[in-house]
Motif scaffolding. Structure first.
Motif, short mmCIF file in Angstrom:
data_model
loop_
_atom_site.label_atom_id
_atom_site.label_comp_id
_atom_site.label_asym_id
_atom_site.label_seq_id
_atom_site.Cartn_x
_atom_site.Cartn_y
_atom_site.Cartn_z
N SER A 150 0.73 -1.14 -0.06
CA SER A 150 -0.24 0.01 0.05
C SER A 150 0.79 1.20 0.19
N ASN A 151 2.15 0.98 -0.22
CA ASN A 151 3.23 2.43 0.07
C ASN A 151 3.35 2.76 -1.45
N ALA A 152 3.00 4.03 -1.53
CA ALA A 152 3.32 4.93 -2.79
C ALA A 152 4.70 5.76 -2.84
N ALA A 153 5.47 5.50 -1.81
CA ALA A 153 6.74 6.25 -1.77
C ALA A 153 7.75 5.67 -2.95
N PRO A 154 8.51 6.67 -3.41
CA PRO A 154 9.42 6.69 -4.49
C PRO A 154 10.56 5.35 -3.99
N GLN A 155 11.00 5.73 -2.71
CA GLN A 155 12.04 4.91 -1.98
C GLN A 155 11.33 4.08 -0.84
N VAL A 156 11.88 2.80 -0.44
CA VAL A 156 11.82 2.37 0.96
C VAL A 156 13.03 1.77 1.20
N GLY A 157 13.02 1.50 2.66
CA GLY A 157 14.42 0.75 3.26
C GLY A 157 14.15 -0.68 3.60
N LEU A 158 15.07 -1.54 3.74
CA LEU A 158 15.09 -2.65 4.33
C LEU A 158 16.25 -3.10 5.37
N VAL A 159 15.95 -3.66 6.40
CA VAL A 159 16.88 -3.79 7.54
C VAL A 159 17.02 -5.36 7.91
N ASP A 160 17.67 -6.17 7.57
CA ASP A 160 17.38 -7.38 7.91
C ASP A 160 18.59 -7.86 8.94
N TYR A 161 18.00 -8.36 10.13
CA TYR A 161 19.18 -8.76 11.09
C TYR A 161 19.28 -10.10 11.37
N HIS A 162 20.69 -10.59 11.76
CA HIS A 162 20.91 -11.91 12.22
C HIS A 162 21.82 -11.59 13.55
N TYR A 163 21.95 -12.34 14.50
CA TYR A 163 22.46 -12.35 15.56
C TYR A 163 22.99 -13.60 16.08
N GLU A 164 24.45 -13.66 16.16
CA GLU A 164 24.83 -14.94 16.57
C GLU A 164 26.28 -14.90 17.45
N LEU A 165 26.71 -16.01 18.25
CA LEU A 165 27.69 -16.18 18.75
C LEU A 165 28.76 -16.70 17.71
N SER A 166 30.05 -16.40 18.01
CA SER A 166 31.35 -16.85 17.20
C SER A 166 31.41 -18.31 17.41
N PRO A 167 32.39 -18.68 16.61
CA PRO A 167 32.67 -20.12 16.65
C PRO A 167 33.05 -20.79 18.05
N ASP A 168 34.05 -19.72 18.71
CA ASP A 168 34.62 -20.25 19.94
C ASP A 168 33.75 -19.40 21.00
N PHE A 169 32.59 -18.90 20.64
CA PHE A 169 31.59 -18.36 21.73
C PHE A 169 32.28 -17.05 22.67
#
Length: 305
Positions: A150-169
């Protein structure tokens, strides 16, 4: 042998096609002045699909091709699934190790943190004219613009998040894929809003334990102690930096990126990553901001207190 050669050719064609497609998308890691102007408001979709903190593991030293060439890689990949089996085993072990911490973090609303800090980040950009944040836990992978129907704006943004521990925690990291899209020339339909991504950059915010152990379970114990005090501090601190990195990234020019990625630039090392140094000690003693195919901030918790 014919089957192996056939597989090799198929993979080569697939890889070449994927590379060509990537080059033809028109996506960039900087924004031109023409796209950084007021357009009457922009909505931003924030997605956090995880229900618990992720784990990661390193299989880089497993089943390496003896010659290191493409032929060796494809032959080993076709004849031996050792790497996949080891990866599955490592993933299972990692999930078992991190289980106590996951239990503690069940009541931490990472989605709320993501929305709050993303909102604050885009609000710092006057030209962006943030309209609203749209949050989702289940982004449509085939059409990420579904919620903009339903958005008529010329531009939009997306921010996709992922969070994790490193291999050695030893550290927690938040990865934010930030994209901007504009209305394309293709005719808009109800099912497919005619947006085309023109800017994309991955931002990484890493927070390390001050006292890190070679024993993985000891690092998990440190994160979990006192009802996950350090883990909760790390998540908050990491998002604080994401709030700073988003406007930083959207303000970069082509010349900035050329400078930051230059081989002649001073290098820095942290959290297992090595890259051209952009800043040191700006937001705390010992913290660094490096270029690692995108902005990567690394900080250490102060004394694990």
């Amino acid at each position: 042998m014919k089957a192996i050669i056939g597989l090799m050719l198929a993979l080569i064609v697939t890889t070449t096609g994927a590379q060509a497609a990537s080059k033809s998308t028109g996506q960039s890691d900087y924004i031109t002045d023409n796209d950084r102007i007021p357009v009457g408001g922009r909505d931003v979709q924030v997605s956090v699909e995880q229900s618990q903190i992720g784990t990661s593991f390193d299989t880089g030293r497993v089943a390496s091709p003896p010659g290191g060439g493409l032929l060796d890689t494809l032959i080993i990949g076709a004849m031996d699934n050792k790497r996949e089996l080891i990866a599955a085993s490592l993933a299972e072990r990692a999930d078992g190790t991190v289980s106590p911490l996951r239990k503690i973090l069940e009541n931490v609303d990472v989605g709320a943190l993501a929305v709050s800090h993303t909102n604050a980040a885009f609000a710092k950009l006057d030209w962006f004219e943030l309209n609203q944040i749209i949050f989702t836990k289940d982004q449509d992978q085939d059409n990420p613009f579904t919620l903009f129907e339903s958005n008529a704006a010329p531009q939009v943004g997306l921010v996709d998040y992922h969070y994790e521990l490193s291999p050695d925690f030893s550290h927690i990291r938040i990865i934010a894929e930030v994209s901007l899209a504009r209305q394309g020339e293709k005719k808009r339909t109800k099912k497919n809003p005619a947006y085309q991504i023109f800017f994309r950059q991955n931002l990484i915010s890493i927070v390390q334990l001050h006292k890190r152990s070679y024993e993985h379970h000891e690092n998990v114990a440190s994160w979990s102690a006192d009802d996950g005090k350090l883990a909760k501090q790390a998540l908050t601190a990491a998002f604080v930096q994401i709030e700073r990195l988003i406007p930083f990234a959207l303000g970069l020019s082509q010349s900035d990126i050329a400078s930051y990625s230059s081989k002649k630039r001073e290098k820095a090392f942290g959290a297992g990553l090595y890259g051209p140094l952009i800043e040191r000690g700006k937001n705390g003693a010992g913290d660094i901001l490096i270029w690692n195919d995108g902005l990567t901030h690394i900080q250490t918790l102060p004394g694990d207190a």
